[in-house]
Design a protein around this motif. Sequence first.
Motif, PDB file in Angstrom:
ATOM      1  N   ALA A   1      -6.560 -24.685  16.852  1.00  0.00           N
ATOM      2  CA  ALA A   1      -7.979 -24.501  16.337  1.00  0.00           C
ATOM      3  C   ALA A   1      -8.668 -25.579  16.642  1.00  0.00           C
ATOM      4  CB  ALA A   1      -7.710 -24.043  15.146  1.00  0.00           C
ATOM      5  N   ALA A   2      -9.834 -25.473  16.512  1.00  0.00           N
ATOM      6  CA  ALA A   2     -11.040 -26.706  17.175  1.00  0.00           C
ATOM      7  C   ALA A   2     -12.114 -26.057  15.282  1.00  0.00           C
ATOM      8  CB  ALA A   2     -12.289 -26.789  17.965  1.00  0.00           C
ATOM      9  N   LEU A   3     -12.148 -26.907  14.272  1.00  0.00           N
ATOM     10  CA  LEU A   3     -13.547 -26.226  13.620  1.00  0.00           C
ATOM     11  C   LEU A   3     -14.613 -26.413  14.097  1.00  0.00           C
ATOM     12  CD1 LEU A   3     -12.464 -25.785  10.705  1.00  0.00           C
ATOM     13  CD2 LEU A   3     -13.656 -28.510  10.808  1.00  0.00           C
ATOM     14  N   LEU A   4     -15.062 -25.058  13.629  1.00  0.00           N
ATOM     15  CA  LEU A   4     -16.447 -24.289  14.008  1.00  0.00           C
ATOM     16  C   LEU A   4     -17.300 -24.374  12.721  1.00  0.00           C
ATOM     17  CD1 LEU A   4     -16.331 -21.946  15.771  1.00  0.00           C
ATOM     18  CD2 LEU A   4     -16.865 -24.275  16.912  1.00  0.00           C
ATOM     19  N   GLY A   5     -16.875 -24.464  11.609  1.00  0.00           N
ATOM     20  CA  GLY A   5     -17.348 -24.353   9.839  1.00  0.00           C
ATOM     21  C   GLY A   5     -16.336 -24.244   8.969  1.00  0.00           C
ATOM     22  N   VAL A   6     -17.063 -24.380   7.485  1.00  0.00           N
ATOM     23  CA  VAL A   6     -16.409 -23.592   6.629  1.00  0.00           C
ATOM     24  C   VAL A   6     -17.785 -23.093   5.799  1.00  0.00           C
ATOM     25  CG1 VAL A   6     -15.853 -26.209   5.833  1.00  0.00           C
ATOM     26  CG2 VAL A   6     -14.924 -24.339   4.816  1.00  0.00           C
TER      27      VAL A   6
ATOM     28  N   LEU B   1     -18.096 -36.103  -4.194  1.00  0.00           N
ATOM     29  CA  LEU B   1     -18.276 -34.560  -3.948  1.00  0.00           C
ATOM     30  C   LEU B   1     -16.463 -33.602  -4.555  1.00  0.00           C
ATOM     31  CD1 LEU B   1     -19.635 -32.601  -1.587  1.00  0.00           C
ATOM     32  CD2 LEU B   1     -17.240 -32.952   0.018  1.00  0.00           C
ATOM     33  N   SER B   2     -17.872 -32.453  -4.839  1.00  0.00           N
ATOM     34  CA  SER B   2     -16.937 -31.188  -5.556  1.00  0.00           C
ATOM     35  C   SER B   2     -16.770 -29.952  -4.870  1.00  0.00           C
ATOM     36  CB  SER B   2     -17.161 -31.366  -6.989  1.00  0.00           C
ATOM     37  OG  SER B   2     -18.407 -30.555  -7.577  1.00  0.00           O
ATOM     38  N   GLY B   3     -18.231 -29.908  -4.103  1.00  0.00           N
ATOM     39  CA  GLY B   3     -18.141 -28.523  -3.333  1.00  0.00           C
ATOM     40  C   GLY B   3     -18.951 -28.677  -2.771  1.00  0.00           C
ATOM     41  N   VAL B   4     -19.014 -27.612  -0.924  1.00  0.00           N
ATOM     42  CA  VAL B   4     -19.765 -27.409   0.161  1.00  0.00           C
ATOM     43  C   VAL B   4     -19.672 -26.347   0.399  1.00  0.00           C
ATOM     44  CG1 VAL B   4     -19.511 -28.359   2.290  1.00  0.00           C
ATOM     45  CG2 VAL B   4     -17.723 -29.461   0.608  1.00  0.00           C
TER      46      VAL B   4
ATOM     47  N   ASP C   1       2.374 -29.009  -7.368  1.00  0.00           N
ATOM     48  CA  ASP C   1       2.611 -28.692  -9.008  1.00  0.00           C
ATOM     49  C   ASP C   1       2.275 -27.378  -9.279  1.00  0.00           C
ATOM     50  OD1 ASP C   1       4.706 -31.036  -8.411  1.00  0.00           O
ATOM     51  OD2 ASP C   1       2.785 -32.576  -9.751  1.00  0.00           O
ATOM     52  N   GLY C   2       1.983 -26.457  -8.766  1.00  0.00           N
ATOM     53  CA  GLY C   2       1.355 -25.259  -8.093  1.00  0.00           C
ATOM     54  C   GLY C   2       0.034 -25.263  -8.927  1.00  0.00           C
ATOM     55  N   ARG C   3      -0.725 -26.420  -9.068  1.00  0.00           N
ATOM     56  CA  ARG C   3      -2.009 -25.913  -9.979  1.00  0.00           C
ATOM     57  C   ARG C   3      -2.760 -26.644  -8.438  1.00  0.00           C
ATOM     58  NH1 ARG C   3      -4.326 -30.997  -9.881  1.00  0.00           N
ATOM     59  NH2 ARG C   3      -2.427 -32.583  -9.841  1.00  0.00           N
ATOM     60  N   PRO C   4      -3.607 -25.763  -8.203  1.00  0.00           N
ATOM     61  CA  PRO C   4      -5.137 -25.886  -6.716  1.00  0.00           C
ATOM     62  C   PRO C   4      -5.474 -27.011  -7.425  1.00  0.00           C
ATOM     63  CG  PRO C   4      -5.256 -23.640  -7.891  1.00  0.00           C
ATOM     64  CD  PRO C   4      -4.393 -24.109  -9.086  1.00  0.00           C
ATOM     65  N   VAL C   5      -5.679 -27.391  -6.053  1.00  0.00           N
ATOM     66  CA  VAL C   5      -6.477 -28.789  -6.339  1.00  0.00           C
ATOM     67  C   VAL C   5      -7.729 -28.251  -5.403  1.00  0.00           C
ATOM     68  CG1 VAL C   5      -5.138 -30.280  -6.685  1.00  0.00           C
ATOM     69  CG2 VAL C   5      -5.409 -29.780  -4.403  1.00  0.00           C
ATOM     70  N   LEU C   6      -7.602 -27.575  -4.500  1.00  0.00           N
ATOM     71  CA  LEU C   6      -8.914 -27.365  -3.473  1.00  0.00           C
ATOM     72  C   LEU C   6      -8.969 -25.804  -2.471  1.00  0.00           C
ATOM     73  CD1 LEU C   6     -10.549 -29.729  -0.664  1.00  0.00           C
ATOM     74  CD2 LEU C   6      -9.624 -27.386   0.200  1.00  0.00           C
ATOM     75  N   ARG C   7      -9.625 -25.806  -2.635  1.00  0.00           N
ATOM     76  CA  ARG C   7      -9.343 -23.528  -2.189  1.00  0.00           C
ATOM     77  C   ARG C   7     -11.748 -24.188  -0.992  1.00  0.00           C
ATOM     78  NH1 ARG C   7      -7.496 -18.924  -1.063  1.00  0.00           N
ATOM     79  NH2 ARG C   7      -9.184 -16.735  -0.692  1.00  0.00           N
ATOM     80  N   ALA C   8     -10.838 -23.327  -0.694  1.00  0.00           N
ATOM     81  CA  ALA C   8     -12.000 -23.350   1.290  1.00  0.00           C
ATOM     82  C   ALA C   8     -11.792 -21.846   1.097  1.00  0.00           C
ATOM     83  CB  ALA C   8     -11.396 -24.013   2.332  1.00  0.00           C
ATOM     84  N   GLU C   9     -13.248 -20.902   1.690  1.00  0.00           N
ATOM     85  CA  GLU C   9     -13.457 -20.145   2.067  1.00  0.00           C
ATOM     86  C   GLU C   9     -13.688 -19.868   3.540  1.00  0.00           C
ATOM     87  OE1 GLU C   9     -14.848 -18.020  -1.336  1.00  0.00           O
ATOM     88  OE2 GLU C   9     -12.956 -18.072  -2.221  1.00  0.00           O
ATOM     89  N   GLY C  10     -13.631 -18.567   5.196  1.00  0.00           N
ATOM     90  CA  GLY C  10     -14.296 -18.860   5.607  1.00  0.00           C
ATOM     91  C   GLY C  10     -14.412 -20.127   6.611  1.00  0.00           C
ATOM     92  N   ILE C  11     -12.785 -20.581   6.902  1.00  0.00           N
ATOM     93  CA  ILE C  11     -12.894 -21.732   7.513  1.00  0.00           C
ATOM     94  C   ILE C  11     -12.882 -21.169   9.304  1.00  0.00           C
ATOM     95  CG2 ILE C  11     -11.380 -23.166   8.796  1.00  0.00           C
ATOM     96  CD1 ILE C  11      -9.881 -23.166   5.594  1.00  0.00           C
ATOM     97  N   MET C  12     -13.903 -21.359   9.595  1.00  0.00           N
ATOM     98  CA  MET C  12     -14.416 -20.733  11.308  1.00  0.00           C
ATOM     99  C   MET C  12     -13.350 -22.057  12.285  1.00  0.00           C
ATOM    100  SD  MET C  12     -18.067 -19.386  10.974  1.00  0.00           S
ATOM    101  CE  MET C  12     -18.574 -20.266  10.033  1.00  0.00           C
ATOM    102  N   CYS C  13     -13.006 -20.759  13.595  1.00  0.00           N
ATOM    103  CA  CYS C  13     -11.943 -21.954  14.709  1.00  0.00           C
ATOM    104  C   CYS C  13     -12.670 -21.713  15.422  1.00  0.00           C
ATOM    105  CB  CYS C  13     -10.941 -22.745  13.359  1.00  0.00           C
ATOM    106  SG  CYS C  13      -9.623 -21.459  13.211  1.00  0.00           S
TER     107      CYS C  13
END
Lengths: 149, 137
Positions: free
Chosen positions: A67-72, B78-81, A110-122
């Motif tokens: 996969a090559a990252l196109l966008g998010v 940075l906190s969001g994109v 440790d079970g807590r989300p630190v980052l969420r990404a939606e629509g990772i296009m590759c």
Amino acid sequence: MRFHLIDRIESWEPDRHITARKVTSVTETTWRPGPDGPELPFGLALEALCQTGSWLFLLSTGHRRRAALLGVDQVTEYGRVRPGDTLRMSADVVGRHEEAAVLDGTVSVDGRPVLRAEGIMCALIDAERLDDPADTARMAEALLGGRPV
Amino acid sequence: MTDLTTAPPAAVSDRGFDRVLQFEAGSHAVAVRNVPGTHAWFATHFPRRPVLPGVLLLEDLAELAALVCADGAREWRLSGVRTMRFRHFVGPGDQVELRVRVTGAGADSRDLRAEARVDGRTVATARRLTLTRREAP
């Protein structure tokens, strides 16, 4: 330093789902100073998730496609990553075509989300264009089998 | 052409920017980051085709955005994109022109539009980077 932000693949289901982990150490050079001490840059937590997704497609295609990252579409940070934390990446495929894919995913500590990404296009490109297939196979074995990479 | 509406902070050169072409605090900036073939990441990203990782472009844009937003005792992170797009590979020898402009402000947040260009060609865009304010280290 190698740009490998994944240490183990913990589970995967072809073209659908993958979980993986990365351990961090204060000895790494990627930390950025913060009010409460060193912290992992936003972009590298995102990269760990993207590399996890890339490995899903390498494994799903017999190492033929990477996969090559196109966008998010959207990325949100919920917490900091500190030296010594273990990142756990979880990614789900939400769209898949012959030469492209879309994923959503989360990085947790440790079970807590630190980052969420939606629509990772590759784009799913010929893996041999980027790396020696023998090296990719060795890396896959290490990530899946637990031997050092 | 250099157009320094206000003097950029000394931190600009300390944060990996090789030239500052425009800088107006609280508004916008244009800076250049060179991508030499000696870049450590190229050995593994990728062995047969060195490509600057897109997330590092994002980090550079966020770094420049944080300098534009800087206001003394606090710093911006940075906190969001929203809607980030990578249109072309960036590789060894490229000179990346980074452009950020403030588009919105809240009590403790700033929104910026961001773009990266190489030789006048757009290589990456972000419709919105959100930075949030916090105490400086």
